[in-house]
Design an enzyme around this catalytic site. Structure first.
Site, mmCIF file in Angstrom:
data_model
loop_
_atom_site.group_PDB
_atom_site.id
_atom_site.type_symbol
_atom_site.label_atom_id
_atom_site.label_comp_id
_atom_site.label_asym_id
_atom_site.label_seq_id
_atom_site.Cartn_x
_atom_site.Cartn_y
_atom_site.Cartn_z
ATOM 1 N N SER A 20 0.908 -1.245 -0.022
ATOM 2 C CA SER A 20 -0.058 0.036 -0.111
ATOM 3 C C SER A 20 0.870 1.370 0.014
ATOM 4 O O SER A 20 0.416 2.438 -0.118
ATOM 5 C CB SER A 20 -0.973 -0.101 1.397
ATOM 6 O OG SER A 20 -0.093 -0.212 2.440
ATOM 7 N N SER A 21 2.227 1.194 0.070
ATOM 8 C CA SER A 21 2.949 2.287 0.357
ATOM 9 C C SER A 21 4.442 1.849 -0.089
ATOM 10 O O SER A 21 4.742 0.767 -0.202
ATOM 11 C CB SER A 21 2.895 2.707 1.896
ATOM 12 O OG SER A 21 3.866 3.650 2.511
ATOM 13 N N SER A 146 15.356 -7.071 3.957
ATOM 14 C CA SER A 146 15.987 -6.713 5.239
ATOM 15 C C SER A 146 16.264 -5.292 5.366
ATOM 16 O O SER A 146 15.341 -4.427 5.017
ATOM 17 C CB SER A 146 17.280 -7.742 5.150
ATOM 18 O OG SER A 146 18.056 -7.217 6.352
ATOM 19 N N TYR A 160 14.573 -2.784 15.933
ATOM 20 C CA TYR A 160 14.641 -2.943 14.685
ATOM 21 C C TYR A 160 15.474 -3.785 13.941
ATOM 22 O O TYR A 160 15.447 -4.667 13.075
ATOM 23 C CB TYR A 160 14.333 -1.597 14.127
ATOM 24 C CG TYR A 160 14.314 -1.523 12.535
ATOM 25 C CD1 TYR A 160 13.095 -2.039 11.888
ATOM 26 C CD2 TYR A 160 15.321 -1.167 11.776
ATOM 27 C CE1 TYR A 160 13.072 -2.100 10.489
ATOM 28 C CE2 TYR A 160 15.196 -1.152 10.315
ATOM 29 C CZ TYR A 160 14.345 -1.512 9.740
ATOM 30 O OH TYR A 160 14.056 -1.550 8.380
ATOM 31 N N SER A 161 16.747 -3.356 14.375
ATOM 32 C CA SER A 161 18.160 -4.115 13.882
ATOM 33 C C SER A 161 17.956 -5.559 14.399
ATOM 34 O O SER A 161 18.285 -6.378 13.267
ATOM 35 C CB SER A 161 19.386 -3.352 14.640
ATOM 36 O OG SER A 161 19.800 -2.503 13.796
ATOM 37 N N ALA A 162 17.780 -5.888 15.295
ATOM 38 C CA ALA A 162 17.539 -7.408 15.684
ATOM 39 C C ALA A 162 16.530 -8.168 14.735
ATOM 40 O O ALA A 162 16.762 -9.209 14.361
ATOM 41 C CB ALA A 162 17.092 -7.461 17.305
ATOM 42 N N SER A 163 15.546 -7.369 14.547
ATOM 43 C CA SER A 163 14.197 -8.155 13.699
ATOM 44 C C SER A 163 15.049 -8.452 12.392
ATOM 45 O O SER A 163 14.798 -9.270 11.672
ATOM 46 C CB SER A 163 13.134 -7.312 13.686
ATOM 47 O OG SER A 163 13.453 -6.328 12.961
ATOM 48 N N LYS A 164 15.756 -7.458 11.699
ATOM 49 C CA LYS A 164 16.482 -7.749 10.486
ATOM 50 C C LYS A 164 17.430 -8.455 10.481
ATOM 51 O O LYS A 164 17.850 -9.422 9.420
ATOM 52 C CB LYS A 164 16.543 -6.152 9.802
ATOM 53 C CG LYS A 164 15.309 -5.477 9.880
ATOM 54 C CD LYS A 164 14.484 -5.945 8.621
ATOM 55 C CE LYS A 164 13.344 -4.826 8.071
ATOM 56 N NZ LYS A 164 12.644 -5.557 7.170
ATOM 57 N N PHE A 193 15.512 5.105 2.268
ATOM 58 C CA PHE A 193 14.636 5.574 1.087
ATOM 59 C C PHE A 193 13.380 6.486 1.640
ATOM 60 O O PHE A 193 12.797 6.190 2.794
ATOM 61 C CB PHE A 193 14.109 4.437 0.385
ATOM 62 C CG PHE A 193 14.980 3.681 -0.543
ATOM 63 C CD1 PHE A 193 15.202 4.195 -1.780
ATOM 64 C CD2 PHE A 193 15.696 2.849 -0.074
ATOM 65 C CE1 PHE A 193 16.175 3.652 -2.592
ATOM 66 C CE2 PHE A 193 16.664 1.984 -0.996
ATOM 67 C CZ PHE A 193 17.151 2.664 -2.254
ATOM 68 N N THR A 195 9.907 7.049 2.086
ATOM 69 C CA THR A 195 8.623 6.241 1.910
ATOM 70 C C THR A 195 7.726 6.771 3.352
ATOM 71 O O THR A 195 8.297 7.627 4.059
ATOM 72 C CB THR A 195 8.973 4.626 2.155
ATOM 73 O OG1 THR A 195 9.430 4.515 3.564
ATOM 74 C CG2 THR A 195 9.858 4.319 1.027
HETATM 75 N N1 LIG Z 1 12.217 3.175 3.743
HETATM 76 C C1 LIG Z 1 13.586 2.890 4.212
HETATM 77 O O1 LIG Z 1 14.533 3.782 4.451
HETATM 78 C C2 LIG Z 1 13.809 1.445 4.560
HETATM 79 C C3 LIG Z 1 15.123 0.853 4.811
HETATM 80 C C4 LIG Z 1 15.649 -0.247 4.713
HETATM 81 C C5 LIG Z 1 14.582 -1.129 4.936
HETATM 82 N N2 LIG Z 1 13.198 -0.903 4.862
HETATM 83 C C6 LIG Z 1 12.349 -1.996 5.109
HETATM 84 O O2 LIG Z 1 11.418 -1.819 3.736
HETATM 85 C C7 LIG Z 1 10.214 -2.568 3.972
HETATM 86 C C8 LIG Z 1 8.998 -1.562 3.412
HETATM 87 O O3 LIG Z 1 9.130 -0.318 4.147
HETATM 88 P P1 LIG Z 1 8.709 0.806 3.790
HETATM 89 O O4 LIG Z 1 9.946 1.852 3.832
HETATM 90 O O5 LIG Z 1 8.098 0.943 2.187
HETATM 91 O O6 LIG Z 1 7.874 1.689 4.482
HETATM 92 P P2 LIG Z 1 6.185 1.884 4.502
HETATM 93 O O7 LIG Z 1 6.232 3.085 3.391
HETATM 94 O O8 LIG Z 1 5.783 2.393 5.681
HETATM 95 O O9 LIG Z 1 5.248 0.732 3.905
HETATM 96 C C9 LIG Z 1 5.215 -0.219 4.992
HETATM 97 C C10 LIG Z 1 4.183 -1.298 4.402
HETATM 98 O O10 LIG Z 1 4.076 -2.600 5.345
HETATM 99 C C11 LIG Z 1 2.875 -2.570 5.536
HETATM 100 N N3 LIG Z 1 2.752 -3.366 6.718
HETATM 101 C C12 LIG Z 1 3.163 -3.025 7.932
HETATM 102 N N4 LIG Z 1 2.627 -3.618 8.974
HETATM 103 C C13 LIG Z 1 2.058 -4.614 8.445
HETATM 104 C C14 LIG Z 1 1.375 -6.020 8.711
HETATM 105 N N5 LIG Z 1 1.493 -6.062 10.110
HETATM 106 N N6 LIG Z 1 0.814 -6.694 7.852
HETATM 107 C C15 LIG Z 1 0.794 -6.525 6.525
HETATM 108 N N7 LIG Z 1 1.494 -5.280 6.191
HETATM 109 C C16 LIG Z 1 1.926 -4.482 6.989
HETATM 110 C C17 LIG Z 1 2.104 -1.264 5.310
HETATM 111 O O11 LIG Z 1 0.939 -1.671 4.759
HETATM 112 P P3 LIG Z 1 -0.455 -1.451 5.729
HETATM 113 O O12 LIG Z 1 -0.195 -0.668 6.773
HETATM 114 O O13 LIG Z 1 -1.477 -0.972 4.427
HETATM 115 O O14 LIG Z 1 -0.943 -2.622 6.079
HETATM 116 C C18 LIG Z 1 2.812 -0.647 4.176
HETATM 117 O O15 LIG Z 1 2.574 -1.107 2.842
HETATM 118 C C19 LIG Z 1 10.255 -2.801 5.294
HETATM 119 O O16 LIG Z 1 10.403 -4.097 5.636
HETATM 120 C C20 LIG Z 1 11.339 -1.765 5.934
HETATM 121 O O17 LIG Z 1 11.804 -2.474 6.964
HETATM 122 C C21 LIG Z 1 12.854 0.547 4.658
#
Ligand SMILES: NC(=O)c1ccc[n+]([C@@H]2O[C@H](COP(=O)([O-])OP(=O)(O)OC[C@H]3O[C@@H](n4cnc5c(N)ncnc54)[C@H](OP(=O)(O)O)[C@@H]3O)[C@@H](O)[C@H]2O)c1
Length: 286
Positions: A20-21, A146, A160-164, A193, A195
Site C-alpha cells: 500500500s506504500s 531486510s 528493529y536491527s535485531a528483527s532484520k 529511502f 517512504t
Molecule cells: N524506507 C527505508 O528507508 C527502509 C530502509 C531499509 C529497509 N526498509 C524496509 O522496507 C520495507 C518496506 O518499508 P517502506 O519503507 O516501504 O515503509 P512504508 O512506506 O511504511 O510501507 C510499509 C508497508 O508495510 C505494511 N505493513 C506494516 N505492517 C504490516 C502488517 N502487520 N501486515 C501487513 N502489512 C504490514 C504497510 O501496509 P498497511 O499499513 O497498509 O497494512 C505498508 O504497505 C520494510 O520491511 C522496511 O523495514 C525500509
C-alpha cells in the site's frame, strides 16, 4: 524443465506484502508494468478482491488483498486467495515491516514482540504458507526485504536491527534448505529511502527518560534526515525485477546511497573499534 525456463513462457504471479506504500507499492507498480500478474497486500485493503482492470487499482493495476502478516490465519487466507485465482505463485516479496525506535532499557518485551511479529515472524509465516506450492511447482523466488540495519546495529533502533538481523540469518539458512527444490531465496537490503516508513515508526512508549533522551533525539534526528532526504524507492523495484530474472541470484543485494554501501564495506574491512567509533559519531551518540 527449469522453473526459470518454464516461467518465461507464461505470466508470472507475484505476491508483495506491504504494497500500500513505499517500497512494496513501487515494486508492485513496476512489476505490473513489466507484465507480471501482481498481487499486493495491505491490512487495510477491502475484504472482497475485485478483478482490477488493467491500468486501474492501487497500486496501479494490481489487486490489493487484505493481509496482516502478524496473523497465521490472515496469511493463509491471503495466499489461498492468490492460488485460487491464479493456480500458481512464482515470486513472493516479503516486504511488510515497520521500525521501532527507543533505548533497549525503555522498550518493553511486548513492544519488542510486536516488532518481531511483523518484521520477522511475518516473513516466516509467508514463507511457510508458500513453500509447499513452490516445491510442487519445482521452483519460485522468495525475496526477503531486510535493511542495512540488518547488517549494522543502529543505536536506538536495537529491536528493529535485531528483527532484520533475524531475517538475515533465517534467509541464509532457508536458502540452503530449499535450493534443491529450485526455490531461490534472496535478501534485499535497502539503505535509506523516502517512504511512509519514517511517519510509521513506533517510538517505545517509555522512551522519555533523561538518561537517554538527548542522545536518542540526536540519533533519531540523523535517521529521519537520511530517510526523508533519501531517494524514492523505484531503484528497489528495478533491483527486484533484475533478481527475479536471474537463474542463479546471489544471497544478498544492497540497494541505496553509495555512502551506505561504503559503510557495509567498512564493517567488513575496518578494525571493529574504528568502525564502532564511526557509527557512534555518525549517529551522534558518543
Ligand atoms: N524506507 C527505508 O528507508 C527502509 C530502509 C531499509 C529497509 N526498509 C524496509 O522496507 C520495507 C518496506 O518499508 P517502506 O519503507 O516501504 O515503509 P512504508 O512506506 O511504511 O510501507 C510499509 C508497508 O508495510 C505494511 N505493513 C506494516 N505492517 C504490516 C502488517 N502487520 N501486515 C501487513 N502489512 C504490514 C504497510 O501496509 P498497511 O499499513 O497498509 O497494512 C505498508 O504497505 C520494510 O520491511 C522496511 O523495514 C525500509
Amino acid at each position: 524443465m527449469t522453473v526459470s525456463g518454464a516461467l518465461t513462457r507464461q505470466r508470472r504471479v507475484v505476491l508483495i506484502t506491504g504494497a500500500s506504500s513505499g517500497i512494496g507499492k513501487a515494486c508492485a507498480e513496476f512489476l505490473q508494468g513489466q507484465g507480471y500478474r501482481v498481487y499486493g497486500t495491505s491490512r487495510r485493503a477491502p475484504r472482497a478482491v475485485v478483478e482490477t482492470p488493467e491500468g486501474e487499482g492501487y497500486p496501479q493495476g494490481c489487486p490489493l488483498i487484505p493481509l496482516d502478516v502478524t496473523s497465521d490465519e490472515s496469511v493463509e487466507r491471503g495466499v489461498a486467495t492468490v492460488l485460487a485465482r491464479e493456480g500458481r505463485l512464482d515470486v513472493v516479496v516479503n516486504n511488510a515491516g515497520f521500525g521501532l525506535a527507543g533505548a533497549v532499557e525503555e522498550t518493553t518485551v511486548d513492544e519488542a514482540r510486536e516488532q518481531f511479529d511483523t518484521n520477522f515472524f511475518g516473513t516466516l509465516r509467508l514463507c511457510r504458507a508458500v513453500l509447499p506450492t513452490m516445491r510442487q511447482q519445482g521452483g519460485g523466488y522468495i525475496l526477503n526485504v531486510s535493511s542495512i540495519a540488518g547488517l549494522i546495529g543502529i543505536p536506538f533502533q536495537a529491536l528493529y536491527s535485531a528483527s532484520k538481523f533475524a531475517v538475515e540469518g533465517f534467509t541464509e539458512a532457508l536458502r540452503l534448505e530449499v535450493a534443491p527444490h529450485g526455490i531461490r531465496v534472496v535478501l534485499v537490503e535497502p539503505g535509506d529511502f523516502r517512504t511512509g516508513f519514517t511517519a510509521s515508526r513506533h517510538l517505545a512508549r517509555a522512551a522519555h527518560s533523561p538518561a537517554y533522551a538527548d542522545r536518542q533525539a540526536k540519533a533519531l534526528g540523523v535517521m529521519e534526515r537520511d530517510e526523508t532526504h533519501g531517494a524514492t524507492p523505484e531503484s528497489v523495484a528495478r533491483l527486484v525485477h533484475r533478481i527475479i530474472r536471474k537463474g542463479s541470484p546471489r544471497l544478498r543485494y544492497a540497494v541505496g546511497p553509495a555512502s551506505e554501501k561504503v559503510a557495509l564495506a567498512l564493517k567488513r574491512l575496518a578494525p571493529s573499534r574504528l568502525f564502532e567509533w564511526g557509527i557512534a559519531s555518525y549517529y551522534r551518540v558518543r
